[in-house]
Each structure stands twice: as C-alpha cells, then as structure tokens.
Write an enzyme that holds these catalytic residues in place. Structure first.
Site, PDB file in Angstrom:
ATOM      1  N   SER A 204      81.596  47.107 113.463  1.00 39.93           N
ATOM      2  CA  SER A 204      82.128  47.096 112.516  1.00 39.93           C
ATOM      3  C   SER A 204      83.014  47.982 112.509  1.00 39.93           C
ATOM      4  O   SER A 204      83.169  49.550 112.797  1.00 39.93           O
ATOM      5  CB  SER A 204      80.745  47.716 111.642  1.00 39.93           C
ATOM      6  OG  SER A 204      81.287  48.435 110.357  1.00 39.93           O
ATOM      7  N   THR A 242      89.242  31.185 106.933  1.00 43.33           N
ATOM      8  CA  THR A 242      90.513  32.039 107.392  1.00 43.33           C
ATOM      9  C   THR A 242      90.134  33.128 107.660  1.00 43.33           C
ATOM     10  O   THR A 242      89.741  34.851 107.528  1.00 43.33           O
ATOM     11  CB  THR A 242      91.909  32.422 106.011  1.00 43.33           C
ATOM     12  OG1 THR A 242      91.925  30.352 105.551  1.00 43.33           O
ATOM     13  CG2 THR A 242      92.653  32.525 106.907  1.00 43.33           C
ATOM     14  N   CYS A 330      67.827  60.234  95.216  1.00 45.56           N
ATOM     15  CA  CYS A 330      67.033  61.357  93.628  1.00 45.56           C
ATOM     16  C   CYS A 330      67.615  60.860  92.883  1.00 45.56           C
ATOM     17  O   CYS A 330      68.865  61.253  93.131  1.00 45.56           O
ATOM     18  CB  CYS A 330      66.267  63.074  94.024  1.00 45.56           C
ATOM     19  SG  CYS A 330      66.456  63.129  92.828  1.00 45.56           S
TER      20      CYS A 330
HETATM   21  N1  PLP Z   1      74.058  48.833 110.698  1.00 45.33           N
HETATM   22  C1  PLP Z   1      74.482  49.682 110.737  1.00 45.33           C
HETATM   23  C2  PLP Z   1      73.288  51.347 111.564  1.00 45.33           C
HETATM   24  C3  PLP Z   1      75.109  50.811 110.159  1.00 45.33           C
HETATM   25  O1  PLP Z   1      75.399  52.072 109.971  1.00 45.33           O
HETATM   26  C4  PLP Z   1      76.337  50.334 108.552  1.00 45.33           C
HETATM   27  C5  PLP Z   1      77.175  50.717 107.564  1.00 45.33           C
HETATM   28  O2  PLP Z   1      76.320  51.773 107.093  1.00 45.33           O
HETATM   29  C6  PLP Z   1      75.827  48.145 108.538  1.00 45.33           C
HETATM   30  C7  PLP Z   1      75.395  47.481 110.251  1.00 45.33           C
HETATM   31  C8  PLP Z   1      77.247  47.777 107.689  1.00 45.33           C
HETATM   32  O3  PLP Z   1      78.029  47.792 108.437  1.00 45.33           O
HETATM   33  P1  PLP Z   1      79.301  47.168 107.455  1.00 45.33           P
HETATM   34  O4  PLP Z   1      79.294  48.131 105.967  1.00 45.33           O
HETATM   35  O5  PLP Z   1      80.344  47.397 108.256  1.00 45.33           O
HETATM   36  O6  PLP Z   1      78.862  46.525 106.450  1.00 45.33           O
END
Ligand code: PLP
Length: 404
Positions: A204, A242, A330
């Site tokens: 990401s 796209t 919370c």
């Molecule tokens: N996987 C992990 C371990 C993450 O920390 C995150 C985001 O917090 C994601 C997946 C999701 O990624 P994105 O925000 O790019 O959808």
C-alpha cells in the site's frame, strides 16, 4: 507545528505517512500536462504507459519480483481482497479451506469471513503472547482442500514480524499458495518474494510516503487466481479500470526512495524507537511493551498502561500536539478492545490502555524528548481519575476488573 501553532509530534506512521516532496513532484505533471490514458495509442497515451511501466519496475525491485508480476490496485485492502477471494474462488470454486491468523488486518479477515457463506472454511491460527505465529501450527492446519495460507509479514498494531520464510517454505512444500500482507513491512525491513517462497504479496502506497488510494498485488507468475474487477482488461486482465497514472507514478517514486534511503532511514527510526522502548517503562510504572522484543518493525513501539483508557490517553496527548494510536475503540455504549491485543492473551481490562507509537523518517530526537517529558504526567493524571485504578478514589473493584 500543529494547526494551533503548538509543537506537533506525529507518531502515527502506521496509520499513514506524508507524501514526500519528491513523490508529489513526480506525480504533479500527470495531473496536468501528461494526462493521457495509459491504454491510448497516441503519444500522450504512450507517455502515460511509459510512466506506469517505469513505476512497475520500481515496485518490483523493492520486493525482488519481476515487473510483470506486479498488479496495481486501489490500495492494500483491494490487494488483500483480490488475493483471498481471487484464489479461493478461482474458476468458480465454492468450497475449500483457508488458513490465516488471529492478528491479521481486517482487509484479510473480512474477505475470509465473507467466503464462509459460499461454503469455504477458515482456520485462524493463534499467536503467542508476543504475537508470533508458530509455523508448525500452520503446517498442522493444512488439509487436502487448503487453497491458501494468508499470514501477514508484520503486524500493524504491535509490529511483530512473522516467520514468513518458514511459513512460505511449508506452504510451497505442501502445494498451497502463500499470500502475505506486507503493507507495514515495505521500507522498514528487507522483503524478498523469491527467498520467502511468496506467491502473493500486498503493498500500500500511503504507508511509505506514497499517495493514498494506490497499492499493488504481487502475483507470482503462474499463480492460479481470478481477478476481482472485470471490465476493460487492464493490468493483463488482473485488474480492469483505467490506470490511476498519477497514483501509480507516486507509488513507484515512493518505492524508489524507500529502496534508496533504506539503511539511513531504518537505522535512524530504530534508534529513536529504541529510546522509547527503553525509557517509557522506566518513567511510567506499570507500563509494558506489547509485541515481540526483537522480531518487531523498526518503527513500532506499542505500550500497555494499566488502569487507563487508550482513548483518553490519545486525547490528552493530542492536546499536547502528540499524534498516536490506540488499540481500543471505545464509545459511550461499547468497549471494543483490538482483536490483535486480545489475541496476545491479555484481558479486556489490560487491552484498553494500549498506545501505539509508530515513527517515521521525519521524526527527530527532540520529538522523542518531548514525548518522554510529557508521558509520565499524562498517565499519572489519568490514573488519578480512572475508575480502573487501584489508587483512584472512584475505584470500587480494586484492581480494574470493572466492566464500564
Ligand atoms: N493491511 C495492513 C496490515 C494495514 O495496516 C492496512 C492499513 O491500515 C491495510 C492492509 C489496508 O491498506 P489500505 O489503507 O491501502 O487499503
């Protein structure tokens, strides 16, 4: 500086990071004069295609993959969903078994849970008190109908790094595909899909100074997987739509910078993080480190402060300009501790007072000093008024076992 002019200390880099100036600069022309569609045959289109392919090379390089094995997505969540659903439902399959862990991100746990309605079965392997998966447990869980093992490379809350090489070796030997969510790992530890026998890997952009809304899925050549999105056939048919050219260019630049600056940045972050891990428990009584002592991401320090609420702690720190995260969510009507913290074996009460500090390349020694100066006072003030606290005049349960 924060919006109010007070000092700002941003310790929430696992939530998101600032787009680096050189990343923003690389992206800018693709919003303005270089706006072509990467599928168009004219020169503006070919220019965009060239930029997308250059970014593909940079992203492939950071995980030791072939550029043709990179599929651009809208982020980590889409890449995780594609890996899990795309493998499980390959060629219309409606049954099978998936292995994952109790500490995965919801972007993996939710697609696994969604698949159960079609007849898939899911095993969530446990973790030990430091958040580690035992590869032998994965081995034992594999069945004849297991189609996928999905275990993250490093945890987003506690930073624990999983034994992916060993899990990958087991999965490959047993003929099962192995997916790992490496969203938190990129730029903070070496990642090598070949050495670790990884078939699918999630990236990401916004977690390593790239833009939000763009990511990638590594799909090893020959992997049996169907796409999630069907349409114009972009990304070799693996992800129609796209291409997000500016986003992809930003992701590519962020990968290039992360690779270029890896040694310098990781040693800097680790030095600051180690100060926090060493000094916070000395300054604050009844404060403990969550996660593994050494097998943890260089930028992660996650603490448990007994007798207080993580959310109250966050708000107090925010007033001081310190931005961090907690594992507990919370609201007035519910107390929902994080599934990751609970998986470590902590009680609900213990899991409430967690604080995640995640550092980035722009943090300084002064940021750490500022935090260390303020944390003891903030915690002791909250403990004085905490209904969980042993010392609190409001305590009616002596030791924090009240459910509020
Ligand atoms: N996987 C992990 C371990 C993450 O920390 C995150 C985001 O917090 C994601 C997946 C999701 O990624 P994105 O925000 O790019 O959808």
């Amino acid at each position: 500086m924060s919006a109010s002019g007070a000092r700002r200390v941003y310790f929430d880099h696992s939530a998101t990071t600032r787009v680096l100036p050189e990343v923003a600069e690389a992206m800018a022309p693709f919003f303005k004069e270089r706006y072509g569609n990467a599928s168009s045959l004219h020169s503006l289109g070919r220019d965009a295609r060239g930029a997308v392919e250059q970014a593909r090379k940079s992203v492939a390089a950071i995980i030791n993959a072939d550029p043709r094995e990179i599929v651009f997505t809208s982020g980590g969540t889409e890449a995780d969903n594609t890996a899990v659903k795309g493998v499980a439902m390959y060629k219309g399959r409606t049954k099978g078994h998936i292995i994952t862990s109790r500490v995965e991100h919801h972007a993996v746990l939710e697609p696994c849970s969604y698949l159960k309605q079609f007849g898939f079965e899911v095993t969530e392997v446990p973790v030990d008190s430091e958040g580690l998966v035992d590869p032998a447990e994965v081995d034992r869980a594999i069945r004849d109908d297991t189609v996928l093992v999905s275990i993250m490379m490093a945890n987003n809350e506690i930073g624990t790094i999983q034994p992916c090489r060993e899990i990958g070796r087991i999965a490959r030997a047993r003929g099962v595909l192995f997916h790992t969510d490496a969203v938190q790992a990129i730029g903070k530890m070496p990642v090598d899909v070949k050495a670790d026998n990884i078939d699918l890997l999630t990236i990401s952009g916004h977690k390593f100074h790239g833009p939000k809304g763009v990511g990638a899925l590594y799909v090893r050549k020959g992997t049996a997987i169907d796409p999630l999105l069907h349409g114009g056939g972009q990304e070799r048919g693996m992800r129609s739509s796209t291409e997000n050219v500016p986003g992809i260019v930003g992701l590519g630049k962020a990968a290039e910078v992360a690779r270029r600056d890896f040694d310098k940045v990781t040693s800097h972050i680790k030095r600051l993080r180690d100060r926090l891990i060493l000094e916070v428990p000395k300054l604050v009584p009844e404060c403990y480190l969550n996660g593994h002592q050494s097998k943890r991401l260089v930028n992660n320090a996650n603490f448990r402060f007994d007798y207080i609420e993580g959310e109250a702690l966050l708000l107090q720190l925010d007033l001081l300009g310190i931005e961090a995260s907690t594992g507990s969510a919370c609201s007035a009507t519910s107390l929902e501790p994080s599934h990751v913290i609970l998986a470590l074996g902590l009680t609900h009460e213990q899991s409430h007072g967690t604080l995640r500090l995640t550092l980035g390349r722009e943090n300084t020694e002064e940021d750490v000093d500022y935090f260390l100066t303020h944390i003891p006072g903030v915690v002791s003030k909250l403990r004085e008024i905490s209904p969980f606290s042993r010392d609190s005049p409001m305590s009616s349960c002596g030791g924090g076992s009240c459910n509020v």
